[in-house]
Design a protein around this motif. Structure first.
Motif, PDB file in Angstrom:
ATOM      1  N   UNK A   1      10.210   4.262   4.474  1.00  0.00           N
ATOM      2  CA  UNK A   1       9.820   3.959   5.843  1.00  0.00           C
ATOM      3  C   UNK A   1       8.479   4.591   6.185  1.00  0.00           C
ATOM      4  N   UNK A   2       7.971   4.175   7.333  1.00  0.00           N
ATOM      5  CA  UNK A   2       6.729   4.716   7.863  1.00  0.00           C
ATOM      6  C   UNK A   2       6.450   4.081   9.205  1.00  0.00           C
ATOM      7  N   UNK A   3       5.532   4.663   9.937  1.00  0.00           N
ATOM      8  CA  UNK A   3       5.133   4.111  11.226  1.00  0.00           C
ATOM      9  C   UNK A   3       4.452   2.761  11.025  1.00  0.00           C
ATOM     10  N   UNK A   4       3.604   2.678  10.014  1.00  0.00           N
ATOM     11  CA  UNK A   4       2.913   1.435   9.666  1.00  0.00           C
ATOM     12  C   UNK A   4       2.975   1.312   8.146  1.00  0.00           C
ATOM     13  N   UNK A   5       4.196   1.118   7.658  1.00  0.00           N
ATOM     14  CA  UNK A   5       4.527   1.219   6.236  1.00  0.00           C
ATOM     15  C   UNK A   5       3.636   0.390   5.324  1.00  0.00           C
ATOM     16  N   UNK A   6       3.327  -0.821   5.729  1.00  0.00           N
ATOM     17  CA  UNK A   6       2.523  -1.698   4.879  1.00  0.00           C
ATOM     18  C   UNK A   6       1.111  -1.200   4.639  1.00  0.00           C
ATOM     19  N   UNK A   7       0.687  -0.200   5.400  1.00  0.00           N
ATOM     20  CA  UNK A   7      -0.656   0.368   5.235  1.00  0.00           C
ATOM     21  C   UNK A   7      -0.651   1.587   4.323  1.00  0.00           C
ATOM     22  N   UNK A   8       0.511   1.865   3.702  1.00  0.00           N
ATOM     23  CA  UNK A   8       0.578   2.987   2.779  1.00  0.00           C
ATOM     24  C   UNK A   8      -0.537   2.861   1.744  1.00  0.00           C
ATOM     25  N   UNK A   9      -1.178   3.961   1.440  1.00  0.00           N
ATOM     26  CA  UNK A   9      -2.143   4.044   0.341  1.00  0.00           C
ATOM     27  C   UNK A   9      -3.578   3.754   0.708  1.00  0.00           C
ATOM     28  N   UNK A  10      -3.827   3.211   1.855  1.00  0.00           N
ATOM     29  CA  UNK A  10      -5.199   2.850   2.218  1.00  0.00           C
ATOM     30  C   UNK A  10      -6.053   4.060   2.538  1.00  0.00           C
ATOM     31  N   UNK A  11      -5.427   5.189   2.826  1.00  0.00           N
ATOM     32  CA  UNK A  11      -6.164   6.422   3.098  1.00  0.00           C
ATOM     33  C   UNK A  11      -6.309   7.290   1.848  1.00  0.00           C
TER      34      UNK A  11
END
Length: 175
Positions: free
Chosen positions: A55-65
């Motif tokens: 899970x995550x607040x904006x899960x699909x954006x994982x890894x972009x940072x």
């Protein structure tokens, strides 16, 4: 036997939706590093868990940072390749992050729960624009059609807001 832990792999958000305080209280999007995710999933498997929800607040954006920058499907693929987890469940993922690659991966793997939670918020283009959402109703419908084509039996969930300031009866009916 029916317990599944949540593993938060992403926090914060870079979006500025007009109704949301998350960027102010949680900060910018941050990803749990790749190796840490794999390590924590393996730890949960060793503790006896058969299913994990990432899970995550904006899960699909994982890894972009992260540097090098990564994409969410790469994380999902790595969890499947480098852990003995029996079932992986994906929590809420924004419509624009349900890429062809992610849909295909979810459809092909028997280890990924056939489930898609796709926040909608509103079916009115006018209201979505007022909300500062990054997708339009046609885009949302297109993503759901692709998910349904790839996974005909998938459970599909959504978040819907009604009564948004300025929402008319016509906007409500579009939703």
């Amino acid at each position: 036997e029916r317990t599944r832990p949540n593993l938060k792999v992403q926090d914060g958000c870079n979006n500025r939706c007009s109704f949301c305080v998350i960027p102010y209280v949680r900060g910018r999007s941050r990803s749990l590093p790749f190796g840490e995710v794999i390590s924590q999933v393996n730890h949960l498997v060793a503790a006896g868990y058969r299913e994990v929800v990432i899970s995550g607040i904006n899960l699909g954006r994982w890894g972009r940072d992260l540097r090098p920058q990564l994409r969410f499907p790469a994380l999902v693929r790595a969890i499947l390749q480098h852990t003995g987890l029996e079932r992986l469940r994906l929590s809420s993922i924004e419509p624009m992050d349900w890429s062809e690659e992610l849909i295909g991966l979810a459809a092909e793997s028997p280890r990924i729960a056939k489930h898609a939670h796709v926040p909608m918020q509103s079916g009115s283009d006018r209201i979505l624009r007022r909300m500062h959402r990054k997708y339009r109703p046609w885009h949302y419908a297109q993503r759901l059609q692709k998910i349904r084509q790839a996974m005909p039996t998938a459970a599909i969930g959504a978040d819907v807001m009604v009564g948004f300031p300025g929402e008319s009866e016509a906007d409500f009916e579009q939703t």
